[in-house]
Design a protein around this motif. Structure first.
Motif, short mmCIF file in Angstrom:
data_model
loop_
_atom_site.label_atom_id
_atom_site.label_comp_id
_atom_site.label_asym_id
_atom_site.label_seq_id
_atom_site.Cartn_x
_atom_site.Cartn_y
_atom_site.Cartn_z
N ARG A 160 0.83 -1.21 0.00
CA ARG A 160 0.00 0.00 0.00
C ARG A 160 0.87 1.26 0.00
O ARG A 160 0.59 2.23 -0.71
CB ARG A 160 -0.93 -0.01 1.20
CG ARG A 160 -1.95 1.12 1.18
CD ARG A 160 -2.99 0.97 2.27
NE ARG A 160 -3.85 -0.18 2.11
CZ ARG A 160 -4.87 -0.24 1.26
NH1 ARG A 160 -5.16 0.78 0.49
NH2 ARG A 160 -5.61 -1.33 1.18
N ARG A 161 1.95 1.25 0.76
CA ARG A 161 2.85 2.41 0.84
C ARG A 161 3.49 2.69 -0.53
O ARG A 161 3.51 3.83 -0.99
CB ARG A 161 3.94 2.19 1.89
CG ARG A 161 4.86 3.41 2.09
CD ARG A 161 6.12 3.04 2.86
NE ARG A 161 7.02 2.18 2.11
CZ ARG A 161 7.77 2.56 1.07
NH1 ARG A 161 7.73 3.80 0.63
NH2 ARG A 161 8.57 1.70 0.46
N ALA A 165 0.88 3.96 -3.07
CA ALA A 165 0.56 5.37 -2.79
C ALA A 165 1.67 6.28 -3.29
O ALA A 165 1.41 7.34 -3.89
CB ALA A 165 0.31 5.58 -1.30
N GLU A 166 2.91 5.89 -3.07
CA GLU A 166 4.05 6.70 -3.54
C GLU A 166 4.11 6.72 -5.06
O GLU A 166 4.38 7.76 -5.67
CB GLU A 166 5.36 6.17 -2.96
CG GLU A 166 6.60 6.91 -3.42
CD GLU A 166 6.63 8.40 -3.05
OE1 GLU A 166 7.48 9.12 -3.63
OE2 GLU A 166 5.83 8.86 -2.20
N LEU A 194 1.57 6.46 -7.16
CA LEU A 194 0.50 7.35 -7.62
C LEU A 194 0.86 8.81 -7.38
O LEU A 194 0.56 9.67 -8.21
CB LEU A 194 -0.82 6.98 -6.93
CG LEU A 194 -1.37 5.59 -7.28
CD1 LEU A 194 -2.59 5.28 -6.43
CD2 LEU A 194 -1.66 5.46 -8.76
N ARG A 195 1.50 9.09 -6.26
CA ARG A 195 1.93 10.47 -5.98
C ARG A 195 2.93 10.93 -7.02
O ARG A 195 2.83 12.02 -7.57
CB ARG A 195 2.54 10.56 -4.57
CG ARG A 195 2.85 12.00 -4.14
CD ARG A 195 3.70 12.05 -2.90
NE ARG A 195 5.07 11.58 -3.14
CZ ARG A 195 5.99 12.25 -3.82
NH1 ARG A 195 5.72 13.41 -4.38
NH2 ARG A 195 7.21 11.76 -3.98
N ILE A 255 -8.27 1.38 -3.95
CA ILE A 255 -7.02 0.61 -4.00
C ILE A 255 -7.25 -0.64 -3.15
O ILE A 255 -7.53 -0.53 -1.96
CB ILE A 255 -5.82 1.42 -3.48
CG1 ILE A 255 -5.63 2.69 -4.30
CG2 ILE A 255 -4.56 0.55 -3.48
CD1 ILE A 255 -4.59 3.64 -3.74
N VAL A 291 -5.62 -0.94 -8.53
CA VAL A 291 -6.07 0.45 -8.46
C VAL A 291 -7.20 0.59 -9.47
O VAL A 291 -7.02 0.26 -10.64
CB VAL A 291 -4.92 1.43 -8.79
CG1 VAL A 291 -5.39 2.87 -8.69
CG2 VAL A 291 -3.71 1.18 -7.88
#
Length: 153
Positions: free
Chosen positions: A19-20, A23-24, A26-27, A96, A105
Motif C-alpha cells: 500500500r505504501r 501510494a508513492e 500514484l503520488r 485501491i 487500483v
C-alpha cells in the motif's frame, strides 16, 4: 480467545508495504517526473497493456505496448506527456485493493489528446505487484476504445 501467528504479521506487513509503495507511485505519477516515477520500478519487470496486439505501438498511441525495464517505464510516462495536453490531465482513483504483494487500483483517467484536442475519459484497473519495495508487475486494463477514438484522425 484470539491467537496471532507470525504468518499473519508478515501478511499485514507485506500489505502495508504494498500500500505504501502504490501510494508513492500514484503520488509520483501525479507529479509527472518520468525518471522519478521509474525509480519505483524494478530493473526488469512485467508490464502489459490490455489492448489488441495489432494496435500496440501505433503512431497515434506509441505508449501502448508491453515493456520490461525501468527505462521502458520512464519512456512510457514521457510518451504519455508528449501525446496529451498537460493542463487537461486528471486521474480519479476510486479504490485501491491490496492483498499481500498485489494491489489493484480502480479509477478513471481524464485526458485530452494533443494531436486532435479531443478530451476523453477511460475507466481503468491497474494490477501492480510490489516486491522488495519495487513494482515488478504493471498490468493495465482500460477503456481502449475511448482512447483510440480520441486519437483517431
Amino acid at each position: 480467545m484470539t491467537t496471532s501467528r507470525a504468518s499473519d504479521t508478515v501478511t499485514i506487513d507485506t500489505a502495508a508495504e504494498t500500500r505504501r509503495v502504490v501510494a508513492e507511485l500514484l503520488r509520483r505519477i501525479g507529479a509527472g517526473d518520468p525518471d522519478h516515477i521509474a525509480e519505483l520500478y524494478a530493473p526488469v519487470g512485467d508490464w502489459k497493456l490490455n489492448w489488441p496486439e495489432a494496435e500496440h505501438g501505433r503512431a497515434e498511441t506509441p505508449w501502448i505496448r508491453h515493456r520490461s525495464t525501468r527505462a521502458d517505464a520512464a519512456d512510457h510516462y514521457r510518451e504519455l506527456t508528449r501525446h496529451h495536453v498537460p493542463e487537461e490531465v486528471d486521474t480519479v482513483v476510486e479504490r485501491i485493493l491490496v492483498d499481500g504483494t498485489d494491489a489493484v487500483v480502480l479509477g478513471e483517467i481524464r485526458q485530452t489528446a494533443r494531436p486532435t484536442n479531443r478530451p476523453y475519459r477511460a475507466r481503468f484497473a491497474l494490477h501492480l505487484t510490489i516486491e522488495n519495495g519495487l513494482v515488478t508487475r504493471h498490468h493495465v486494463y482500460e477503456d481502449s476504445l475511448a482512447v483510440a477514438q480520441a486519437f483517431a484522425g
